[in-house]
Each structure stands twice: as structure tokens, then as C-alpha cells.
Design a protein around this motif. Structure first.
Motif, short mmCIF file in Angstrom:
data_model
loop_
_atom_site.label_atom_id
_atom_site.label_comp_id
_atom_site.label_asym_id
_atom_site.label_seq_id
_atom_site.Cartn_x
_atom_site.Cartn_y
_atom_site.Cartn_z
N PRO A 196 30.06 -34.40 17.60
CA PRO A 196 30.54 -35.16 16.44
C PRO A 196 31.64 -36.14 16.86
N HIS A 197 31.56 -37.36 16.40
CA HIS A 197 32.56 -38.39 16.71
C HIS A 197 32.47 -39.48 15.66
N SER A 198 33.47 -40.34 15.61
CA SER A 198 33.28 -41.57 14.84
C SER A 198 33.51 -42.72 15.81
N ASP A 199 32.75 -43.77 15.66
CA ASP A 199 32.79 -44.87 16.63
C ASP A 199 34.10 -45.65 16.50
N THR A 200 34.51 -46.30 17.60
CA THR A 200 35.75 -47.06 17.58
C THR A 200 35.50 -48.55 17.33
N GLU A 233 32.00 -39.69 10.56
CA GLU A 233 31.66 -38.85 11.70
C GLU A 233 30.14 -38.67 11.76
N HIS A 234 29.64 -38.67 12.97
CA HIS A 234 28.21 -38.42 13.12
C HIS A 234 27.96 -37.69 14.43
N ARG A 235 26.76 -37.19 14.60
CA ARG A 235 26.39 -36.48 15.81
C ARG A 235 24.88 -36.63 15.98
FE LIG Z 1 28.27 -43.04 17.53
#
Ligand SMILES: [Fe+2]
Ligand SMILES: O=C(O)CCC(=O)C(=O)O
Length: 355
Positions: A233-237, A284-286
Motif C-alpha cells: 500500500p502506498h500513495s503516489d508522490t 492509498e492503493h496496492r
Molecule cells: Fe502507485
């Protein structure tokens, strides 16, 4: 604090990742083996927050209507940005052949023997090339994927050492695809400017120059897809990310109302993810893996020049509320986030104000 921007010959570089095994190769050798380093516990998999039933509600935006100034579509777009931060785009005007050529050439690249692919391996001091991103500790649970990352625009930022040459036409298809996606991104930024109450060209101008990076993700199948994640899981910068999904394998999941919602690929649609200082969420996505099928995804990230200072736009801050984020140089913000493992929205804390 001094700037942590690193430039060699004026070509930006990014914090490197630790060396980890090639997942595709591992699966080729033994499709049944899932080493401990990749296994997630139930808490990390968050199986209890499965929100698959919301999948059909992920907004779909018609870019042709939007760009032609259709008021209704603009309202739909505003709602999509406000409530979801993620949506699919159809009628984007990118020819199907351009999408298909990109997929075919990439497939061909990933099918090359490892030694060939490693000719453009990520060097020890950068995050561009073929390898793995965001591995910052030996203890970290690893993602079930390999990746190819490169800066595409402006072309003076390209690092020739990691541009693919072995696959015929790959370089050209990346260029053609990226040029088309740049146009889509600019149109979307125009509409975001409008819903933020600014002139159509305002957001693009704030970037000084639109920097565009491409990340091609390769997810080999995993026999126990409920035990691993393709991407944590992350959110893009980025300001905006445009993702093309390959084929009919659903892998992308987005966080919505506390649950994970799969984004089912619509034929030839592009998935868009927008960031803008807390008003519109950077969601957030994964990515999850498939039991038997390979999945590829193509993420184009659009970012400002490193020296651009980012801060909340004045009119997004209510007169009676304090700003959520302080002013930071974009390059510092991004590199700081790259030194962390993909951990939800950890990187946005750097810019958070402390009140
Ligand atoms: Fe992404
Ligand atoms: O493969 C996907 O659907 C997600 C990829 C992604 O989130 C990324 O590359 O940042």
C-alpha cells in the motif's frame, strides 16, 4: 536543511533501493515456492476490509466530453476527485494501437532472459532501470513484482544507460505512448484547475515544466495470492498518475471508506489518480497478484521540476482553518518519500504542519 536533490550532469537521480531477488526468475525456477520474505500476515493483507462490492462505483470519466467543456462531465469529474481521488478515463483519444504496442513491446522485454534485461539494471546509485523500488531494509516484506523505471520527459532528463535497446521498437513505443499520455495529463490538469477555481492553464504552469516518469510493473503469478502483495500500500508522490492495466487481470485496489476496492480494467481505459494538497485525496492503493496469470501495469507519473516549491493553494485553505501542509521543495519531498518503504501515506507527513 540543505537540499537533498541529487543531480549528475543535470540528470535527476533518485534514492536507490537494496538489491533483492528477481521475482520472475524465482517463479520460473519453482512456481510453488513463496519465500518467507514475501509472506504477509492477515493484518497486512487486510482481507477483512474487502470492499469488492464497491468496484462498479469507481467513477468513469469521458475525457472527450470533459475537454470539450461539458458542464455535466465537469461536475462528475469534480465529484470523482473529491470522493474517490481515483477514476477510469474513457474516450481519451489515445489510439488502441498505441496502447497495444506499448503492452506488446513490454511483454517482449520481460520475456527476455535475465542477462538481457539486466543490461539496463538499476545502477547502485539510482532508482531508474530494471529492478526493484522502495526496498530500504533487509527486514522489509518484499513485493511480488519486478519493475522498470525511467524518466521520459523532458527528454534531456533521459538516462541513456537504462533505456531499453534489446527489444525492437520498445524505445519508440515508450516515446509514442508517453507523448500521448502527456496530452491526457495536460487535459486533466486543465480540468483540475477549473474545479479548483483557477484558470485552465494554472496547474500546468505551477509545474514550470511537466516531468514525466514511466514505471512498468511486472507481476508474476503467485500460487498463494492471499499471502503476498504485488505492490505494498502506498500513495503516489506525483501530481497526477495515469495507469494502464494490461489484459483482464484485476490487480489494482484502492482504499475507499476504510476498505480495499478493486479497480476492474475497462477495455482500453486509463486509470487516473490525482493529488492536490488534501482537498482531493492522494489515495492509498496496492496491487494484488493472480494465481495463474502474469499481470503488467504501466504507471506514468507527472511531477513538477525539483526546484518547484509546493504548498497548499491559498484559496483551498478556509479562513478559519490552518493549512495542513507547509511549503517544501518538490524534489526534497519526493526524495524523502523514496527513502521510506512504501508505507501508506508516510511521506506526506514530511510536509504536514505541526500544530
Ligand atoms: Fe502507485
Ligand atoms: O499495478 C498497479 O495497478 C499499481 C501500480 C502502482 O501503484 C505504481 O506503480 O505506483
Amino acid at each position: 536543511m540543505g537540499s537533498i536533490t541529487e543531480q549528475v550532469d543535470n540528470i535527476p537521480t533518485y534514492p536507490p533501493s537494496l538489491q533483492v531477488p528477481n521475482v520472475q526468475e524465482m517463479v520460473l525456477k519453482d512456481p510453488l515456492e513463496v519465500p518467507e520474505r514475501y509472506i504477509r500476515n492477515e493484518e497486512e493483507m487486510q482481507t477483512k476490509t474487502d470492499s469488492s462490492h464497491l468496484s462498479s462505483q469507481v467513477p468513469v470519466i469521458d475525457l472527450s466530453l470533459l475537454s470539450n467543456g461539458d458542464k455535466e462531465e465537469l461536475m462528475k469529474f469534480e465529484l470523482a476527485c473529491e470522493e474517490w481521488g481515483f477514476f477510469q478515463v474513457v474516450n481519451h483519444g489515445v489510439a488502441i494501437e498505441v496502447l497495444q504496442t506499448m503492452k506488446d513491446a513490454s511483454n517482449e522485454f520481460f520475456e527476455l532472459p535475465l542477462e538481457e534485461k539486466n543490461k539496463i539494471a538499476m545502477p547502485p546509485n539510482d532508482m531508474q532501470g530494471y529492478g526493484h523500488a522502495y526496498v530500504v531494509s533487509e527486514e522489509q516484506t518484499l513485493d511480488w513484482s519486478d519493475t522498470l523505471i525511467m524518466l521520459v520527459y523532458p527528454s534531456r532528463f533521459r538516462n541513456a544507460k537504462i533505456w531499453p535497446t534489446e527489444t525492437k521498437g520498445f524505445k519508440e513505443s515508450i516515446e509514442t505512448y508517453s507523448t500521448e499520455l502527456k496530452r491526457v495529463a495536460e487535459e486533466l490538469l486543465g480540468s483540475v484547475s477549473l474545479i479548483m477555481g483557477m484558470d485552465k492553464g494554472a496547474l500546468l504552469e505551477l509545474h514550470k515544466e511537466l516531468v514525466q516518469a514511466l514505471r512498468v510493473n511486472y507481476y508474476p503469478p503467485c500460487r498463494t495470492p492471499d499471502k503476498v502483495l504485488g505492490i505494498s500500500p502506498h500513495s503516489d508522490t506525483s501530481t497526477i498518475t495515469i495507469l494502464m492495466q494490461d489484459g483482464d487481470v484485476t490487480g489494482l485496489q484502492i482504499r475507499h471508506q476504510g476498505g480495499w476496492v478493486p479497480v476492474k480494467p475497462l477495455p482500453n481505459a486509463l486509470v487516473v489518480n490525482i493529488l492536490s494538497n488534501g482537498k482531493y485525496k492522494s489515495i492509498e492503493h496496492r496491487a494484488v497478484t493472480n494465481e495463474s496469470k502474469i499481470r503488467l501495469s504501466f504507471a506514468s507519473f507527472f511531477i513538477p521540476l525539483d526546484e518547484v516549491e509546493i504548498e497548499p493553494l491559498n484559496h483551498l485553505i478556509d479562513s478559519d482553518s490552518l493549512p495542513m501542509y507547509k511549503k517544501v521543495k518538490y524534489g526534497d519531498y519526493m526524495r524523502q518519500s523514496m527513502k521510506m518503504k512504501h508505507d501508506g501515506k508516510a511521506h506526506t507527513r514530511m510536509a504536514k504542519t505541526e500544530f
